[in-house]
Scaffold this active site. Structure first.
Site, PDB file in Angstrom:
ATOM      1  N   LYS A 114      -9.110  13.957   4.677  1.00 58.69           N
ATOM      2  CA  LYS A 114      -8.306  12.738   4.674  1.00 58.69           C
ATOM      3  C   LYS A 114      -7.261  12.867   5.775  1.00 58.69           C
ATOM      4  O   LYS A 114      -7.138  13.914   6.408  1.00 58.69           O
ATOM      5  CB  LYS A 114      -7.656  12.485   3.314  1.00 58.69           C
ATOM      6  CG  LYS A 114      -6.818  13.636   2.788  1.00 58.69           C
ATOM      7  CD  LYS A 114      -6.263  13.311   1.405  1.00 58.69           C
ATOM      8  CE  LYS A 114      -7.333  13.333   0.353  1.00 58.69           C
ATOM      9  NZ  LYS A 114      -7.389  12.152  -0.466  1.00 58.69           N
ATOM     10  N   ARG A 115      -6.514  11.801   5.981  1.00 59.16           N
ATOM     11  CA  ARG A 115      -5.445  11.843   6.980  1.00 59.16           C
ATOM     12  C   ARG A 115      -4.483  12.973   6.665  1.00 59.16           C
ATOM     13  O   ARG A 115      -4.164  13.225   5.496  1.00 59.16           O
ATOM     14  CB  ARG A 115      -4.715  10.493   6.976  1.00 59.16           C
ATOM     15  CG  ARG A 115      -3.604  10.345   7.988  1.00 59.16           C
ATOM     16  CD  ARG A 115      -3.210   8.875   8.095  1.00 59.16           C
ATOM     17  NE  ARG A 115      -2.932   8.287   6.794  1.00 59.16           N
ATOM     18  CZ  ARG A 115      -1.719   8.209   6.247  1.00 59.16           C
ATOM     19  NH1 ARG A 115      -0.663   8.713   6.878  1.00 59.16           N
ATOM     20  NH2 ARG A 115      -1.553   7.632   5.070  1.00 59.16           N
ATOM     21  N   HIS A 174       0.801  -1.225   0.000  1.00 58.46           N
ATOM     22  CA  HIS A 174       0.000   0.000   0.000  1.00 58.46           C
ATOM     23  C   HIS A 174       0.831   1.271   0.000  1.00 58.46           C
ATOM     24  O   HIS A 174       0.277   2.342   0.266  1.00 58.46           O
ATOM     25  CB  HIS A 174      -0.913   0.037   1.232  1.00 58.46           C
ATOM     26  CG  HIS A 174      -2.096  -0.868   1.143  1.00 58.46           C
ATOM     27  ND1 HIS A 174      -3.267  -0.526   0.487  1.00 58.46           N
ATOM     28  CD2 HIS A 174      -2.296  -2.124   1.633  1.00 58.46           C
ATOM     29  CE1 HIS A 174      -4.129  -1.516   0.582  1.00 58.46           C
ATOM     30  NE2 HIS A 174      -3.575  -2.500   1.266  1.00 58.46           N
ATOM     31  N   LYS A 183      -0.021  14.382   1.111  1.00 55.54           N
ATOM     32  CA  LYS A 183      -1.401  14.637   0.681  1.00 55.54           C
ATOM     33  C   LYS A 183      -1.653  16.127   0.451  1.00 55.54           C
ATOM     34  O   LYS A 183      -2.691  16.518  -0.064  1.00 55.54           O
ATOM     35  CB  LYS A 183      -2.381  14.072   1.707  1.00 55.54           C
ATOM     36  CG  LYS A 183      -2.301  12.541   1.796  1.00 55.54           C
ATOM     37  CD  LYS A 183      -3.252  11.990   2.834  1.00 55.54           C
ATOM     38  CE  LYS A 183      -3.118  10.482   2.983  1.00 55.54           C
ATOM     39  NZ  LYS A 183      -3.583   9.719   1.805  1.00 55.54           N
TER      40      LYS A 183
END
Length: 833
Positions: free
Chosen positions: A570-571, A379, A576
């Protein structure tokens, strides 16, 4: 049991009656009300006429559980009767969220229950709010695991999810002066009506000790792990219903129990604290999700967690297998184990230990079974995120397993040397042991070598695995690498979370899309229907109105549902790039107060997400977002042109309220860093348009939707890689040549958004201007600003925006976990579905 598919007897008959069908709803309203009253009285000891929402929630959960357990028993009997191959999905995270609404939808009881509660004087929506989120995961990895279980149940796959029953889930996030504050998330403080405790499924798990070697009666060298400490693992089952069928599978979560209740020697001499210390220490293993690994104690506990649930799981797997088999000859024909990232990779030496030391098999036979059993899902694309454990810690806690890892490595390196003679660098790169001042076990290398399949979770991710992070292994084992693009379950992420849109879609094309998402293609012609577009936008407006009310309630900020809802949830992580979004907000703010924002629609920028407690840079970005929000809202020149909101304590149930209301979905990671993403899919399924980089599954979404129906900006993964190698790349050049960007960065450094404190955001300024910034934030910022201007112009064209939104939803068929799980089943697990 009725069936129409001889290869899958658990599939429901064809021609479903729609998403809100009456499957399982054999009770009429009066009988359902009577059942609820019975559970209130007998299970909860509560007078039904005096029960509040919390008691009614539990009574309803127990009622639904009655439906589930009956179907679970039938499902298990069917698995045994047909002797079907079992799939065991091992994940250290399952981000389940709430179970009541999902179960009602999948059982077809939602309308019936809503009507009954209304007759009893209750509101189902309010009752559902009483359920605690089961936050047994950090983010996308755990949510994917939960979606996978939903699809496995819906497809009738004989599967089990295995993980840990953390007493404390992901922390509860509060904001204090804009800073993230973590408090314990004791989701079990009122108990969970969804789990079945299984005290008879209790297994010993060993740690520490030493390895004793001896010769057996046949002169073979054997090993025994002795003088160990023991912890008991007890099973708790949470049932997962398939949609509109008889299939119910279970997620089995392990809790740690002491092997004995108390140290009586210490107790009798009056040392009561020492008497219970062993109990407390043993049960710490399942106490909290993912302890901090930046201190030695945290690392050790996390390592123990990984082995704890793996060891218990394999005892459970062997118990089930050995009901019908006395040897291991059919093991790979009946058992498939999927490792969700490297967290359960210790399962490889554990299975080898069981086969060698307890099963008496030879190495070659045991290794063939091991490789044939395991599949590994990777992942991550960040090399620093690939899990390693120090040899010292590994050997101290699991001495026999370390011996097995070294033997696996010795044999593996012999194979590599034979294939690539004289290539010492390759041997060093591929070794399962990273040498150095502190030798470490490379868990990803172990997972690849010990599995017959290694899959990425998006086409770009898999390509980069083969060409970058695992290139050496791909050269050796090209047949083992494959792609399985992630998905989401449409049952939770549209049918449950967005009932207004689900009902509109069902009215037009029928309800079969709930089990065949490709049926959404039938929406494409409706994009040209003006009345349908109007109703589509009306559903979105209703969702935005509800989210606006929630924002007002939780954040005290009034927002206009007519504004563009620009959502980034999101985290929190630098890759990100919530910081990139925050810089755009600052530029917008400067344009508004400078009179340069005419012609652009009002915008509400919504953030949510948790930063790891020890991740100081991410926590500083949360503070920045909240500080920018404070400055914007304090400035009378802005009025309602711009609002900035950070909604605290992001989780599954909050996502179900935010995502249906989004107009714009922010998927802006640095290209080549996001393995796949599933938030991008959830937003698109709910009609949000995407602004994003060509990263992860964004690329495949762009292929499905068409670039003209997304807002794409920034460098590609290849350009990012080239930029990182280019000594001439200089964020300083962007900073000097773009006045708006310079003004935004300078404002951070000058304390404009920190009440005059020029030091607090200095680390962010330094990282933005550094030529070593791995996330290339400033380099992508000019194109991001351009793309956001395009978004603003497009949003003003409401008819065109609606067409794009409808078209995005219509092309979401590929991104269902039903498709993903079918591919796993056929191509990795050897199942016919």
């Amino acid at each position: 049991m009725s069936t129409t598919d001889p290869d899958n007897p658990l599939r429901s008959p064809t021609s479903p009656v729609g998403p809100y069908c009456s499957f399982g709803g054999h009770l009429n309203n009066a009988e359902l009300a009577e059942t609820l009253s019975h559970h209130l009285l007998s299970f909860l000891g509560r007078d039904p006429q005096r029960a509040g929402n919390r008691e009614l929630y539990k009574a309803l959960a127990y009622t639904v559980r009655d439906f589930l357990i009956e179907r679970w028993v039938k499902t298990q009997k069917e698995f045994y009767a047909r002797n079907r191959k079992r799939v065991y999905y091992l994940s250290l995270e399952f981000l389940v969220g709430r179970s009541l609404g999902n179960s009602l939808v999948n059982l077809g009881l939602l309308d019936r229950v809503s009507e009954t509660l209304k007759e009893m004087g209750y509101n189902l929506a309010e009752v559902r709010e009483e359920e605690e989120d089961a936050a047994l995961g950090n983010g996308g990895l755990g949510r994917l695991a939960a979606c996978f279980l939903d699809s496995m149940a819906t497809l009738g796959i004989p599967a089990y999810g295995y993980g840990i029953r953390y007493e404390y889930g992901l922390f509860y996030q509060r904001l204090l002066d804009g800073f993230q504050m973590e408090t314990p998330d004791n989701w079990l403080r009122y108990g969970s009506p969804w789990e079945f405790e299984r005290p008879w499924n209790l297994y010993p798990v060993k740690f520490n000790g030493r390895v004793y070697s001896y010769q057996d009666d046949q002169g073979r060298l054997r090993y025994e792990w002795v003088d160990t400490d023991e912890v008991m693992a007890m099973a708790h089952d949470v049932l997962v219903p398939g949609f509109n069928n008889d299939s119910v599978i279970n997620m089995r979560l392990w809790s740690a129990k002491a092997p004995r209740d108390m140290d009586l020697v210490s107790f009798h001499r009056g040392d009561y604290v020492q008497a219970v210390r062993d109990v407390v220490d043993s049960e710490t293993i399942s106490k909290v999700l993912y302890p901090s690994d930046d201190i030695r104690e945290g690392q050790e506990l996390r390592f123990k967690q990984q082995y704890f649930f793996v060891a218990a799981t394999f005892q459970d797997i062997l118990r089930r297998y050995q009901k019908k088999h006395e040897d291991f000859k059919q093991f790979t024909d009946e058992v498939a184990v999927q490792l969700n990232d490297t967290h359960p990779a210790i399962a490889i030496p554990e299975l080898m230990r069981l086969l060698l030391d307890e099963g008496g098999l030879g190495w070659e036979e045991a290794w063939e079974i091991c490789v044939g059993t395991f599949g590994y899902t990777n992942h991550t694309l960040l090399p620093e995120a690939l899990e390693t454990w120090s040899v010292d810690l590994f050997g101290r806690i699991l001495p026999r397993h370390l011996e097995i890892v070294y033997e696996i490595n010795r044999r593996f390196l012999e194979e590599v040397a034979a294939r690539f003679p004289g290539d010492q660098d390759r041997l060093r790169r591929m070794s399962l042991i990273a040498e150095g001042d502190e030798p470490k076990v490379r868990m990803a290398h172990l997972a690849i070598v010990g599995s017959h399949s290694t899959n990425g979770v998006a086409e770009l991710h898999t390509h980069l695995q083969k060409t970058r992070i695992f290139k050496d292994f791909y050269d050796l084992y090209p047949e083992r690498f494959n792609n399985k693009t992630n998905g989401i379950t449409q049952r939770r992420w549209l049918l449950k979370s967005n009932p207004g849109l689900a009902a509109l879609i069902t009215e037009k094309i029928g309800g079969d899309w709930a089990t065949d998402l490709y049926r959404l293609r039938e929406l494409e012609p409706l994009a040209e229907d003006g009345e349908f577009r109007r109703r589509w936008l009306a559903v979105k407006h209703d969702n935005k109105r509800r989210l606006a009310a929630l924002i007002d309630q939780r954040c005290g900020i009034s927002v206009d549902p007519a504004a563009l809802f620009d959502v980034h949830v999101k985290r929190l992580h630098e890759y990100k790039r919530q910081l990139l979004n925050a810089l755009h907000v600052i530029v917008l703010y400067h344009r508004i107060i400078g009179g340069r924002a005419e012609g652009f629609p009002p915008r509400v920028v919504i953030f949510a997400g948790k930063a790891a407690p020890s991740y100081q840079r991410a926590k500083l970005i949360i503070k920045l977002i909240n500080s920018v929000a404070e400055t914007v809202h304090r400035d009378p020149r802005v009025e309602d042109r711009l609002k900035v909101v950070f909604i605290p304590n992001y989780g599954v149930s909050l996502a179900e309220k935010i995502i249906p209301a989004a107009d714009l979905s922010e998927q802006i990671s640095t290209a080549g860093t996001e393995a796949s993403g599933t938030g991008n899919m959830k937003f698109a399924l709910n009609g949000a348009l995407t602004i994003g980089t060509m990263d992860g599954a964004n690329i495949e979404m762009c292929e499905e939707f068409g670039r003209e129906n997304m807002f794409i900006f920034g460098m590609t993964a290849e350009q990012v890689e080239a930029a990182r190698r280019d000594p001439a790349r200089q964020p300083q050049t962007v900073y000097q040549e773009n006045e708006e960007i310079k003004a935004a960065v300078d404002a951070l450094g000058a304390g404009i958004f920190s009440r005059g404190d020029s030091a607090i955001f200095r680390p962010l300024v330094d990282s933005l201007l550094s030529s070593d910034d791995p996330y290339l934030t400033l380099l992508d910022l000019p194109d991001y600003l351009r793309c956001q201007e395009e978004v603003g112009r497009a949003f003003d064209q409401r008819e065109s925006w609606a067409r794009k939104s409808i078209f995005n939803v219509a092309r979401m068929g590929k991104f269902s976990t039903d498709r993903t799980i079918r591919e796993y089943a056929r191509e990795i697990w050897g199942l016919k579905v």
